[in-house]
Design an enzyme around this catalytic site. Structure first.
Site, PDB file in Angstrom:
ATOM      1  CB  CYS A  98      -0.821  -0.039   1.061  1.00  0.00           C
ATOM      2  SG  CYS A  98       0.092   0.092   2.766  1.00  0.00           S
TER       3      CYS A  98
ATOM      4  CB  CYS B 106       4.306  -0.487   2.167  1.00  0.00           C
ATOM      5  SG  CYS B 106       3.206  -1.443   2.953  1.00  0.00           S
TER       6      CYS B 106
ATOM      7  CG  ASP C  51      11.023  18.756 -36.356  1.00  0.00           C
ATOM      8  OD1 ASP C  51      11.039  19.896 -36.945  1.00  0.00           O
ATOM      9  OD2 ASP C  51      11.802  17.763 -36.455  1.00  0.00           O
TER      10      ASP C  51
ATOM     11  CG  ASP D 117      13.595  14.181 -34.780  1.00  0.00           C
ATOM     12  OD1 ASP D 117      13.098  15.369 -35.206  1.00  0.00           O
ATOM     13  OD2 ASP D 117      14.661  13.703 -35.556  1.00  0.00           O
TER      14      ASP D 117
ATOM     15  CG  ASP E  40      12.235  19.415 -32.711  1.00  0.00           C
ATOM     16  OD1 ASP E  40      11.886  20.578 -33.315  1.00  0.00           O
ATOM     17  OD2 ASP E  40      12.479  18.428 -33.366  1.00  0.00           O
TER      18      ASP E  40
END
Length: 792
Positions: free
Chosen positions: A102, A105, A507, A684, A688
């Site tokens: 959970c 934890c 692009d 890419d 960019d």
């Protein structure tokens, strides 16, 4: 102190010995099963390393000391090489741990390990049971950190291969055993309880009634304390950290029903509720089991990636072949891969062309043909013929490992909507306890004999299990579906942002085109031999991050120095001591731009190159699908106007801008955002990266520059652009599913609560309704996993 019947270790929950050791918390003495658990509990109480090592050195940490030897081998380089990745700050490893069920934890693991000297970062994921650990090897080896993890009760294993698979099987078998005991015990308890319910005329003798009650008590006990132990242990953790949540409500409801029934049985009271307690455990355990199955299906991509790398490889030496562990491979080794075998490391194909199945990495179903000199990736399957490769990257540096880490990171993140749902559930639990107390008081004034039953029904029927599952179940399934289609979500809120996008910026080079530019024309300005200028251009382009470098990659033999890329302009450097520039005309020679590449010294051009790229086969189809989804496509490119116009016409995009610098691209994004648009950017290259980071949501191509990957919210692992509209459709559907789940969970709780408070719902019926609500949410989320190749 002596252990009483049914007593369990305060820390781990195992059975206690006859004379268990103890430790004191807030003035209360608690038994523990061993000194190791005592030391762990003491550390959690004190939250200080000094107390932990003091306890161990005093002899109380014998079990922990034994664990220390188990992890010393993890400090060896040959063990770490396949699992540890180097970061700018130090090292990082991902392990799968036992017993993390959970968020409490995960909360404990995060804070406990961050207190260890040398630990840089910790990310515990309760969904996958994995812990990502970053540490500084100059300050601490790995083994003490794993000892600390094991001392807290979360024993680590390698996050891939057989160890992880065995742990998943053990976890599944434990859950099946608990579910089996719950089903058997609940069936028997209901059978005996039915006999009591049928005695409507109260004609059953008291000894017979008590016999049925005690029998029901006996068959209910293993259901409550064995099958229901995950909820009880979860409640202990939540209360220890003062964060009551779902497990607190579940366990308290079950224990209240169980012990109240026991009291009523002893004193000969009117009602018992053993059947409600066991039904609650059975139904909720079944819901949790189905939820875990859904999460395992969602993480199947991660498990497949983790197991893809083989354990052994055939290395070619001067004396022939030798089989060695994959971890023993090194860069520049020659490796032979047989037909049907898995490529063990990233490398370069030698000798002859060969066919490879790269579906695991890219999602492409068809095998691809690789030529000598092409890159091969670990996890690919060699088809039909034997292949040889020269190793370039091994272990955690391979693309396979990078994809695995990307998926783990995506699954570990908590988006805004999940954090909101958790906060609502936590507050709802507190409010529900208050409501149950008020209902009990009200019924005590009217009908005291039903007060406890009605209050119990209120607690059970309104348990926010469905609310707690609404978002995680949908997100886990959506991430699994994305990974199967070849899209990795790296940002915490990537799905939510992708679903809201209404404009897509594309692009050109490497995105709409294949990113394999070919040199179709090269001529010297003076009319002479162009070969020397090709060599200069090739030297400048070596190591460039933009795909256009491929057009010159195998042409020149010279090398360049002081190379510097100017995004949107070109590249500059020195070749044979002379400064050169390669790029747009205005950059290379201060001339008018004509869409070609020019080589010059900054004032005078010496050569002109024409480079052409091929449009991706599915680019036009992808653009049309995006437009059908309501996204307006635009092209932003740093290339010349003629080249951009040609690609725009080919893919059906009317709006485009050429010769865009990174700053101009980012300004275009800001302008659209100022108009109220939600922008999706697909790119890419290095140029960019700023616009990928500035867009509302961004995607990077798998073959793009690493900087673009780090700036993007999602990464396409394959080459098909159709994954973009498919991902958008999936993101929108996932948001609809999340809204449906949240609406259902909230409406159910708001409707069920007054019905239970009015006494119209029995505790057993409440347990059935709560479990049904959780199953509805989980089943609704699983619908996301059925998305295949469609885009709507």
């Amino acid at each position: 102190m002596n252990a009483g019947p049914g007593a369990a270790c305060f820390h781990c929950g195992d059975a206690l010995p006859d004379s268990p050791p103890t430790f004191t918390l807030d003035g209360v003495t608690h038994p523990v099963c061993c000194h190791g658990c005592g030391a762990a509990a003491q550390w959690i109480r004190d939250a200080g390393l000094g107390d932990y090592y003091r306890l161990r050195s005093d002899g109380d940490g014998a079990r922990v000391a034994a664990d220390a030897g188990d992890f010393l081998s993890w400090d060896r380089a040959d063990i770490q090489s396949g699992h540890v990745v180097s970061t700018p700050q130090g090292n990082e490893i991902t392990v799968v741990v036992e017993g993390m069920h959970c968020a409490a934890c995960a909360w404990l693991i995060d804070r406990a390990l961050l207190r260890e000297p040398g630990v840089l970062d910790v990310g515990a994921n309760a969904v996958t049971g994995r812990v990502r650990l970053g540490w500084d090897p100059a300050r601490t080896p790995l083994s003490p950190l794993l000892v600390r993890l094991a001392a807290l009760g979360y024993r680590p294993h390698l996050a891939q291969g057989e160890a992880a698979e065995r742990e998943r099987r053990r976890e599944r078998n434990r859950m099946i055993a608990r579910l089996g005991v719950a089903a058997l015990g609940a069936t028997q308890a209901m059978m005996f309880a039915e006999a009591l319910y049928l005695d409507t005329a109260r004609e059953m003798s008291v000894p017979t009634r008590d016999f049925f009650r005690w029998i029901t008590f006996l068959v209910s006990t293993p259901v409550v304390f064995f099958s229901g132990w995950p909820f009880i242990a979860g409640m202990v953790n939540e209360l220890r950290h003062r964060r009551p949540a779902m497990d607190t409500l579940v366990a308290s409801s079950v224990l209240l029903a169980y012990f109240a029934s026991l009291v009523e049985t002893v004193r000969g009271g009117t009602h018992v509720w053993f059947d409600a307690a066991v039904m609650f455990v059975l139904f909720l355990l079944a819901a949790r089991f189905l939820e875990q199955m859904a999460r395992r299906q969602a993480s199947a991509r991660l498990d497949t990636l983790a197991r893809a790398q083989p354990a052994l490889a055939w290395r070619i030496t001067a004396d022939g072949r030798e089989q060695v562990p994959v971890a023993a491979l090194a860069a520049a080794d020659l490796v032979e891969v047989g037909a049907g075998d898995v490529v063990p490391a990233d490398g370069e194909l030698l000798d002859a062309a060969a066919s490879f199945d790269e579906s695991l990495l890219t999602g492409e179903s068809e095998p691809v043909t690789r030529l000598p000199g092409d890159a091969l990736y670990a996890g690919s399957v060699c088809r039909e013929s034997v292949a040889r490769l020269r190793v370039q990257r091994i272990g955690s540096d391979t693309r396979l490992s990078q994809l695995t880490r990307a998926v783990e990171k995506a699954q570990a993140q908590r988006p805004r909507v999940a954090r909101l749902a958790d906060a609502v559930a936590t507050r709802f639990v507190t409010a529900l306890f208050v409501a149950a107390v008020l209902v009990f008081i009200a019924w005590w004034q009217v009908q005291p004999e039903r007060a406890f039953e009605v209050a119990l029904a209120v607690l059970v029927v309104s348990c926010p299990c469905a609310l707690s599952l609404a978002v995680p179940a949908a997100l886990a399934t959506a991430h699994g579906a994305l990974a199967r289609m070849g899209v990795l979500a790296l940002g915490a809120d990537a799905l939510e942002s992708l679903a809201k996008a209404d404009t897509v910026l594309l692009d050109k080079t490497g995105t709409l085109t294949l990113g394999r530019p070919q040199l179709v024309d090269a001529r010297a300005i003076d009319g002479g031999d162009v070969t020397p200028w090709l060599d200069v251009a090739a030297a400048l382009e070596q190591g460039a991050g933009h795909p256009i470098a491929a057009a010159f990659a195998r042409t020149g033999l010279r090398s360049a120095e002081r190379v510097r890329a100017y995004p949107g302009e070109g590249v500059a450097g020195e070749v044979d001591g002379r400064a050169w520039r390669l790029g747009r005309a205005g950059f290379a020679m201060q001339g008018p731009d004509d869409g070609a590449l020019w080589l010059g010294d900054g004032t005078r051009g010496v050569a002109r190159f024409t480079v052409a790229d091929t449009v991706r086969p599915d680019a036009a189809q992808a653009v049309a699908a995006l437009r059908a989804l309501g996204l307006a496509p635009r092209i932003l490119s740093g290339d010349g106007a003629d080249a951009v116009a040609a690609v725009a016409a080919a893919v059906g995009v009317a709006q485009f801008q050429a010769r865009q610098t990174p700053e101009e691209k980012l300004a275009a994004v800001r302008s659209l955002q100022a108009q109220g648009h939600r922008v999706l950017m697909l790119g890419d290259g290095i140029n960019d990266a700023p616009v990928l980071a500035g867009a509302d949501v961004s995607m990077a191509m798998a073959d793009g520059a690493p900087l673009a990957h780090r700036s993007a919210d999602l990464v396409l692992t394959g080459k098909s652009l159709m994954r973009v509209p498919q991902a958008v459709a999936l993101a929108r559907r996932s948001q609809r599913i999340i809204r449906q789940n949240l609406a259902w969970a909230l409406v159910y709780n708001l409707v069920a609560l007054p019905f239970a408070a009015m006494g119209w719902v029995t505790p057993g019926l409440a347990a059935l309704g709560m479990a049904a609500s959780s199953l509805v949410v989980t089943a609704n989320a699983l619908r996301l996993g059925r998305i295949q190749g469609h885009t709507a």
